[in-house]
Design a protein around this motif. Structure first.
Motif, mmCIF file in Angstrom:
data_model
loop_
_atom_site.group_PDB
_atom_site.id
_atom_site.type_symbol
_atom_site.label_atom_id
_atom_site.label_comp_id
_atom_site.label_asym_id
_atom_site.label_seq_id
_atom_site.Cartn_x
_atom_site.Cartn_y
_atom_site.Cartn_z
ATOM 1 N N UNK A 112 10.505 11.481 4.552
ATOM 2 C CA UNK A 112 9.366 12.334 4.901
ATOM 3 C C UNK A 112 8.048 11.710 4.436
ATOM 4 N N UNK A 113 8.068 11.111 3.249
ATOM 5 C CA UNK A 113 6.858 10.497 2.708
ATOM 6 C C UNK A 113 6.524 9.184 3.428
ATOM 7 N N UNK A 114 7.531 8.432 3.850
ATOM 8 C CA UNK A 114 7.271 7.247 4.676
ATOM 9 C C UNK A 114 6.612 7.663 5.990
ATOM 10 N N UNK A 115 7.133 8.722 6.599
ATOM 11 C CA UNK A 115 6.556 9.189 7.861
ATOM 12 C C UNK A 115 5.120 9.671 7.663
ATOM 13 N N UNK A 116 4.867 10.352 6.561
ATOM 14 C CA UNK A 116 3.496 10.788 6.272
ATOM 15 C C UNK A 116 2.581 9.583 6.089
ATOM 16 N N UNK A 117 3.056 8.574 5.360
ATOM 17 C CA UNK A 117 2.243 7.383 5.156
ATOM 18 C C UNK A 117 1.893 6.723 6.491
ATOM 19 N N UNK A 118 2.892 6.604 7.365
ATOM 20 C CA UNK A 118 2.655 5.977 8.668
ATOM 21 C C UNK A 118 1.655 6.801 9.492
ATOM 22 N N UNK A 119 1.759 8.119 9.419
ATOM 23 C CA UNK A 119 0.810 8.995 10.111
ATOM 24 C C UNK A 119 -0.597 8.772 9.568
ATOM 25 N N UNK A 120 -0.721 8.759 8.243
ATOM 26 C CA UNK A 120 -2.038 8.534 7.622
ATOM 27 C C UNK A 120 -2.603 7.170 7.999
ATOM 28 N N UNK A 121 -1.743 6.160 8.001
ATOM 29 C CA UNK A 121 -2.184 4.809 8.339
ATOM 30 C C UNK A 121 -2.685 4.756 9.783
ATOM 31 N N UNK A 122 -1.970 5.430 10.667
ATOM 32 C CA UNK A 122 -2.338 5.419 12.085
ATOM 33 C C UNK A 122 -3.703 6.065 12.329
ATOM 34 N N UNK B 29 0.830 -1.205 0.000
ATOM 35 C CA UNK B 29 0.000 0.000 0.000
ATOM 36 C C UNK B 29 0.866 1.258 0.000
ATOM 37 N N UNK B 30 1.912 1.269 0.814
ATOM 38 C CA UNK B 30 2.816 2.434 0.872
ATOM 39 C C UNK B 30 3.492 2.662 -0.475
ATOM 40 N N UNK B 31 3.995 1.603 -1.070
ATOM 41 C CA UNK B 31 4.658 1.717 -2.369
ATOM 42 C C UNK B 31 3.691 2.219 -3.432
ATOM 43 N N UNK B 32 2.492 1.653 -3.455
ATOM 44 C CA UNK B 32 1.498 2.074 -4.446
ATOM 45 C C UNK B 32 1.093 3.527 -4.225
ATOM 46 N N UNK B 33 0.920 3.930 -2.960
ATOM 47 C CA UNK B 33 0.534 5.308 -2.661
ATOM 48 C C UNK B 33 1.610 6.299 -3.118
ATOM 49 N N UNK B 34 2.852 5.987 -2.822
ATOM 50 C CA UNK B 34 3.950 6.884 -3.227
ATOM 51 C C UNK B 34 4.051 6.951 -4.744
ATOM 52 N N UNK B 35 3.979 5.821 -5.406
ATOM 53 C CA UNK B 35 4.115 5.812 -6.868
ATOM 54 C C UNK B 35 2.906 6.426 -7.568
ATOM 55 N N UNK B 36 1.712 6.157 -7.058
ATOM 56 C CA UNK B 36 0.502 6.697 -7.669
ATOM 57 C C UNK B 36 0.376 8.201 -7.439
ATOM 58 N N UNK B 37 0.645 8.635 -6.238
ATOM 59 C CA UNK B 37 0.443 10.030 -5.878
ATOM 60 C C UNK B 37 1.581 10.924 -6.341
ATOM 61 N N UNK B 38 2.801 10.459 -6.186
ATOM 62 C CA UNK B 38 3.960 11.309 -6.433
ATOM 63 C C UNK B 38 4.820 10.819 -7.597
#
Length: 184
Positions: A144-154, A125-134
């Motif tokens: 920074x984007x990994x940290x954002x993903x973890x925040x969103x997931x939480x 999901x993280x890989x797809x989100x980063x590749x799809x969005x950015x």
């Protein structure tokens, strides 16, 4: 503005260590890219741009529900090829784990996901989100984007709490210029 928000999320991430039952493992982010010699159009030596080593760590409650998630890029000096060195485990524990966390909680080779199918879904999901969005992110901003993903997931099921927490991070971060981004 978004960069400052991501920096606030990353700075605040260092305050909340993984606690409880923690499982962590090494993943390789990205894809192998071969470099070509422009004169001959042949691949250069076996050296190619390698995948980035990332530790994904998750803490679980007593009934094995995911409580907290972290994805951190591993510095090159803590790697031997695709193997995480003991110093890498200690680095992760000292910065993002709790005091009782053991090195045995971190898988040093590529993470064996069949033991935890939820984490492989999170990585995908993280890989797809980063590749799809950015459309992919370079190493410079990837943490920074990994940290954002973890925040969103939480906070994915609690949007109002996420907004309040994010506002708190931004206020704290902007009022305290000495708060540094914990780079991997």
């Amino acid at each position: 503005m978004l960069h400052k928000i991501r920096m606030a999320i990353s700075a605040a991430d260092g305050i909340n260590p993984l606690s409880g039952n923690v499982q962590a493992g090494l993943i390789l982010y990205g894809r192998q890219v071969k470099q070509y010699d422009s004169a001959s159009s042949r691949p250069q030596s076996a050296q190619s741009v390698s995948k980035l080593p990332v530790i994904i760590g998750a803490s679980y409650d007593r009934i094995d529900n995911l409580v907290h998630l972290k994805m951190k890029i591993v510095p090159a000096n803590h790697m031997n090829g695709h193997h995480l060195l003991r110093s890498g485990k200690q680095h992760f524990i000292s910065r993002w784990g709790h005091s009782g966390m053991l090195e045995q909680n971190i898988c040093a080779k590529r993470f064996i996901f069949y033991r935890n199918r939820a984490l492989i879904d999170i990585v995908r999901t993280a890989t797809a989100w980063i590749n799809r969005t950015f459309h992919g992110i370079g190493r410079r901003y990837l943490q920074l984007y990994f940290d954002e993903f973890c925040f969103r997931h939480h906070f994915k099921h609690r949007p109002q709490e996420a907004f309040n927490q994010l506002a708190s991070f931004c206020i704290c971060f902007s009022s305290n210029r000495d708060l540094s981004l914990k780079a991997a």
